[in-house]
Enzyme design. Structure first.
Site, mmCIF file in Angstrom:
data_model
loop_
_atom_site.group_PDB
_atom_site.id
_atom_site.type_symbol
_atom_site.label_atom_id
_atom_site.label_comp_id
_atom_site.label_asym_id
_atom_site.label_seq_id
_atom_site.Cartn_x
_atom_site.Cartn_y
_atom_site.Cartn_z
ATOM 1 N N ARG A 1 0.816 -1.225 0.000
ATOM 2 C CA ARG A 1 0.000 0.000 0.000
ATOM 3 C C ARG A 1 0.848 1.273 0.000
ATOM 4 O O ARG A 1 0.474 2.257 0.635
ATOM 5 C CB ARG A 1 -0.961 0.037 1.189
ATOM 6 C CG ARG A 1 -2.092 -0.962 1.100
ATOM 7 C CD ARG A 1 -3.209 -0.433 0.201
ATOM 8 N NE ARG A 1 -4.170 -1.476 -0.115
ATOM 9 C CZ ARG A 1 -5.287 -1.683 0.581
ATOM 10 N NH1 ARG A 1 -5.599 -0.908 1.587
ATOM 11 N NH2 ARG A 1 -6.100 -2.633 0.227
ATOM 12 N N ARG B 1 -4.021 6.525 0.354
ATOM 13 C CA ARG B 1 -4.588 7.753 0.919
ATOM 14 C C ARG B 1 -3.663 8.535 1.829
ATOM 15 O O ARG B 1 -3.908 9.703 2.098
ATOM 16 C CB ARG B 1 -5.874 7.414 1.674
ATOM 17 C CG ARG B 1 -7.038 7.179 0.742
ATOM 18 C CD ARG B 1 -8.191 6.551 1.477
ATOM 19 N NE ARG B 1 -7.771 5.265 2.021
ATOM 20 C CZ ARG B 1 -8.603 4.382 2.563
ATOM 21 N NH1 ARG B 1 -9.877 4.647 2.677
ATOM 22 N NH2 ARG B 1 -8.149 3.225 3.008
ATOM 23 N N ARG C 1 -7.475 11.023 -6.323
ATOM 24 C CA ARG C 1 -8.672 10.346 -5.818
ATOM 25 C C ARG C 1 -9.859 11.304 -5.664
ATOM 26 O O ARG C 1 -11.017 10.881 -5.730
ATOM 27 C CB ARG C 1 -8.287 9.705 -4.488
ATOM 28 C CG ARG C 1 -9.204 8.703 -3.910
ATOM 29 C CD ARG C 1 -9.379 7.452 -4.708
ATOM 30 N NE ARG C 1 -10.304 6.619 -3.956
ATOM 31 C CZ ARG C 1 -11.613 6.845 -3.925
ATOM 32 N NH1 ARG C 1 -12.135 7.818 -4.654
ATOM 33 N NH2 ARG C 1 -12.399 6.096 -3.170
ATOM 34 N N ASP D 1 -6.177 -3.472 -7.755
ATOM 35 C CA ASP D 1 -6.758 -4.075 -6.542
ATOM 36 C C ASP D 1 -6.925 -5.563 -6.781
ATOM 37 O O ASP D 1 -7.186 -5.989 -7.910
ATOM 38 C CB ASP D 1 -8.105 -3.438 -6.194
ATOM 39 C CG ASP D 1 -8.520 -3.807 -4.770
ATOM 40 O OD1 ASP D 1 -8.116 -3.091 -3.841
ATOM 41 O OD2 ASP D 1 -9.206 -4.831 -4.596
ATOM 42 N N TYR E 1 -13.815 -13.038 -0.149
ATOM 43 C CA TYR E 1 -14.613 -11.851 -0.513
ATOM 44 C C TYR E 1 -15.868 -12.248 -1.287
ATOM 45 O O TYR E 1 -16.951 -11.710 -1.066
ATOM 46 C CB TYR E 1 -13.778 -10.857 -1.331
ATOM 47 C CG TYR E 1 -12.856 -10.030 -0.470
ATOM 48 C CD1 TYR E 1 -13.341 -8.941 0.248
ATOM 49 C CD2 TYR E 1 -11.521 -10.349 -0.345
ATOM 50 C CE1 TYR E 1 -12.503 -8.196 1.070
ATOM 51 C CE2 TYR E 1 -10.679 -9.610 0.477
ATOM 52 C CZ TYR E 1 -11.182 -8.532 1.178
ATOM 53 O OH TYR E 1 -10.360 -7.798 1.998
HETATM 54 O O1 CP3 Z 1 0.310 0.422 -3.313
HETATM 55 C C1 CP3 Z 1 -0.133 -0.738 -3.390
HETATM 56 O O2 CP3 Z 1 0.077 -1.599 -2.523
HETATM 57 C C2 CP3 Z 1 -0.905 -1.132 -4.636
HETATM 58 C C3 CP3 Z 1 -2.303 -0.972 -4.580
HETATM 59 C C4 CP3 Z 1 -3.212 -1.973 -3.894
HETATM 60 C C5 CP3 Z 1 -4.567 -1.661 -3.598
HETATM 61 N N1 CP3 Z 1 -5.159 -2.793 -3.113
HETATM 62 C C6 CP3 Z 1 -5.241 -0.363 -3.835
HETATM 63 C C7 CP3 Z 1 -6.352 0.015 -2.943
HETATM 64 C C8 CP3 Z 1 -2.994 -3.309 -3.510
HETATM 65 C C9 CP3 Z 1 -1.722 -4.147 -3.556
HETATM 66 C C10 CP3 Z 1 -4.240 -3.805 -3.021
HETATM 67 C C11 CP3 Z 1 -4.432 -5.197 -2.578
HETATM 68 C C12 CP3 Z 1 -5.645 -5.544 -1.810
HETATM 69 N N2 CP3 Z 1 -6.910 -5.091 -1.977
HETATM 70 C C13 CP3 Z 1 -5.661 -6.514 -0.799
HETATM 71 C C14 CP3 Z 1 -4.487 -7.334 -0.363
HETATM 72 C C15 CP3 Z 1 -3.593 -6.533 0.496
HETATM 73 C C16 CP3 Z 1 -4.028 -6.416 1.902
HETATM 74 O O3 CP3 Z 1 -4.250 -5.281 2.333
HETATM 75 O O4 CP3 Z 1 -4.134 -7.460 2.549
HETATM 76 C C17 CP3 Z 1 -6.977 -6.606 -0.315
HETATM 77 C C18 CP3 Z 1 -7.455 -7.504 0.805
HETATM 78 C C19 CP3 Z 1 -7.769 -5.708 -1.074
HETATM 79 C C20 CP3 Z 1 -9.231 -5.494 -0.983
HETATM 80 C C21 CP3 Z 1 -9.506 -4.092 -0.625
HETATM 81 N N3 CP3 Z 1 -9.392 -3.021 -1.483
HETATM 82 C C22 CP3 Z 1 -9.951 -3.576 0.630
HETATM 83 C C23 CP3 Z 1 -10.195 -4.436 1.865
HETATM 84 C C24 CP3 Z 1 -10.089 -2.199 0.480
HETATM 85 C C25 CP3 Z 1 -10.603 -1.218 1.480
HETATM 86 C C26 CP3 Z 1 -9.575 -0.947 2.515
HETATM 87 C C27 CP3 Z 1 -9.446 0.511 2.815
HETATM 88 O O5 CP3 Z 1 -8.359 0.853 3.306
HETATM 89 O O6 CP3 Z 1 -10.390 1.279 2.597
HETATM 90 C C28 CP3 Z 1 -9.695 -1.858 -0.832
HETATM 91 C C29 CP3 Z 1 -9.648 -0.516 -1.401
HETATM 92 C C30 CP3 Z 1 -8.300 -0.040 -1.847
HETATM 93 N N4 CP3 Z 1 -7.484 -0.718 -2.699
HETATM 94 C C31 CP3 Z 1 -7.667 1.202 -1.514
HETATM 95 C C32 CP3 Z 1 -6.442 1.230 -2.203
HETATM 96 C C33 CP3 Z 1 -5.424 2.342 -2.218
HETATM 97 C C34 CP3 Z 1 -8.215 2.290 -0.598
HETATM 98 C C35 CP3 Z 1 -9.457 2.876 -1.188
HETATM 99 C C36 CP3 Z 1 -9.433 4.277 -1.760
HETATM 100 O O7 CP3 Z 1 -8.465 4.853 -2.268
HETATM 101 O O8 CP3 Z 1 -10.548 4.792 -1.714
#
Ligand code: CP3
Length: 348
Positions: free
Chosen positions: A24, A28, A37, A73, A150
């Site tokens: 990540r 944000r 965003r 994602d 999921y």
């Molecule tokens: O920089 C990086 O790591 C690359 C981008 C990335 C995202 N998601 C973007 C994202 C990566 C590698 C992921 C993987 C991901 N997504 C995982 C596995 C990693 C982990 O955290 O265990 C999982 C379980 C997801 C599913 C997912 N996507 C969730 C649970 C959420 C919400 C969590 C939150 O913090 O709100 C997302 C949304 C998401 N994916 C965001 C980002 C930057 C945040 C949402 C936003 O910008 O509005």
């Protein structure tokens, strides 16, 4: 040497400094990300190659990390399988029509990633053009178990009750679902490598909720299918989960050149158990970054991780899970500098 520090470490070759990147690392907590965003939804960023490439590059420019990770994602490949998903503000992902029955599984469509995920693959090309060979690009996908959780729960979960109910109560349906997911994930990762990804990470973020017996019976063969397909491409694979403790021994059997650890698993004990032929990634607690400068406690914790790795080839520094949105950017930058400074090897 900087250009390949990360890839050398994946292959357990000696490096001048321990490579560091963060799960990540785009997100944000960065003002540059929030600016993009503010104008686009998460899915818009993921499916517009120029935006996805720009956001991928933001942390590389701002932090000096040793690898980029594609901005996407893990849930994206579910969309061409026929799933409608939404990222609801503050709630995480929502799947309105969860998969619960054999008929639901049968209705999931096969995916040709080069067609339906072409935009993601294009972003890889754009990032590679910008980074050249200077900083390697990591592709990624969700592992079959974490994606299945999921799909079945309809979103994030605490106890994975419905997931385990299908696993224990309808094993045929479970294996049919996992088989379909494994095929999609394998094809998607191979397509990412063809598009230019120089390493991949398989995120099995929630697999730590399973016992080793259940992992071996219900998950291992499917993750192994994915990681064998990646191995055939020749690029290194990182196999990551949280709360995995001893499960890492069976995750290693499923595959991966590097095993990703979280902060609950001591890096030195884990590496001893995995053996020297496996590289390890991790494992600072992301909460350790929520401090104000100066950083004596943060420095102590970074040192502690490096001391557990003890300079052995094959350690990649990372957090144990993703950067939290409230993390100050300057602290992330400070950790990159600490890792490089504390791990500096004397010229051979
Ligand atoms: O920089 C990086 O790591 C690359 C981008 C990335 C995202 N998601 C973007 C994202 C990566 C590698 C992921 C993987 C991901 N997504 C995982 C596995 C990693 C982990 O955290 O265990 C999982 C379980 C997801 C599913 C997912 N996507 C969730 C649970 C959420 C919400 C969590 C939150 O913090 O709100 C997302 C949304 C998401 N994916 C965001 C980002 C930057 C945040 C949402 C936003 O910008 O509005």
């Amino acid at each position: 040497m900087n250009e390949s520090r990360f890839l050398h470490a994946c292959r357990r070759e000696p490096v001048d400094r321990t490579p560091v990147w963060f799960m990540r690392q785009a997100g944000r907590y960065m003002p540059e990300y929030r600016a993009v965003r503010a104008k686009h939804s998460l899915l818009e960023i993921c499916f517009q190659p120029d935006l996805a490439a720009e956001v991928t590059l933001q942390p590389v420019r701002a932090l000096g990390v040793d690898a980029a990770i594609l901005f996407a994602d893990i849930l994206l490949p579910l969309i061409p399988m026929g799933i409608q998903l939404e990222f609801a503000a503050g709630e995480g992902p929502v799947i309105h029509t969860p998969i619960r029955t054999a008929a639901d599984v049968a209705a999931l469509r096969p995916v040709e990633p080069r067609e339906s995920l072409a935009h993601v693959l294009q972003a890889i090309g754009l990032v590679r053009r910008d980074l050249g060979d200077h900083t390697p690009l990591i592709g990624f996908a969700g592992a079959p178990f974490t994606l299945a959780s999921y799909l079945i729960e309809g979103g994030s979960s605490r106890n994975f009750v419905k997931t385990k109910q299908m696993m224990y109560g309808a094993p045929q349906t479970w294996h049919a679902l996992m088989g379909k997911l494994a095929r999609v994930v394998a094809d998607y990762l191979v397509a990412q490598v063809e598009a230019g990804a120089q390493a991949v990470q398989l995120f099995d973020s929630w697999v730590g909720c399973l016992s080793p017996d259940d992992y071996c019976e219900y998950v291992l063969p499917h993750s192994q299918f994915v990681l064998r397909a990646v191995k055939a491409t020749g690029v290194p694979a990182i196999h990551f989960g949280t709360d995995t403790a001893m499960l890492i021994l069976w995750m290693k059997t499923a595959g991966g050149d590097v095993i990703g650890l979280d902060w609950r698993t001591p890096l030195d004990l884990a590496w001893k158990a995995l053996g020297p032929e496996t590289a390890v990634q991790g494992n600072l607690d992301p909460v350790a970054l929520l401090v104000e400068a100066p950083y004596p406690e943060l420095e102590r914790r970074v040192q502690a991780v490096l001391e557990q790795a003890a300079g052995r080839p094959g350690h990649i520094f990372n957090l144990g899970h993703g950067i939290l949105p409230e993390t100050p950017v300057e602290n992330v930058k400070a950790v990159v500098e600490m890792v490089h400074k504390f791990s500096m090897r004397r010229a051979a």
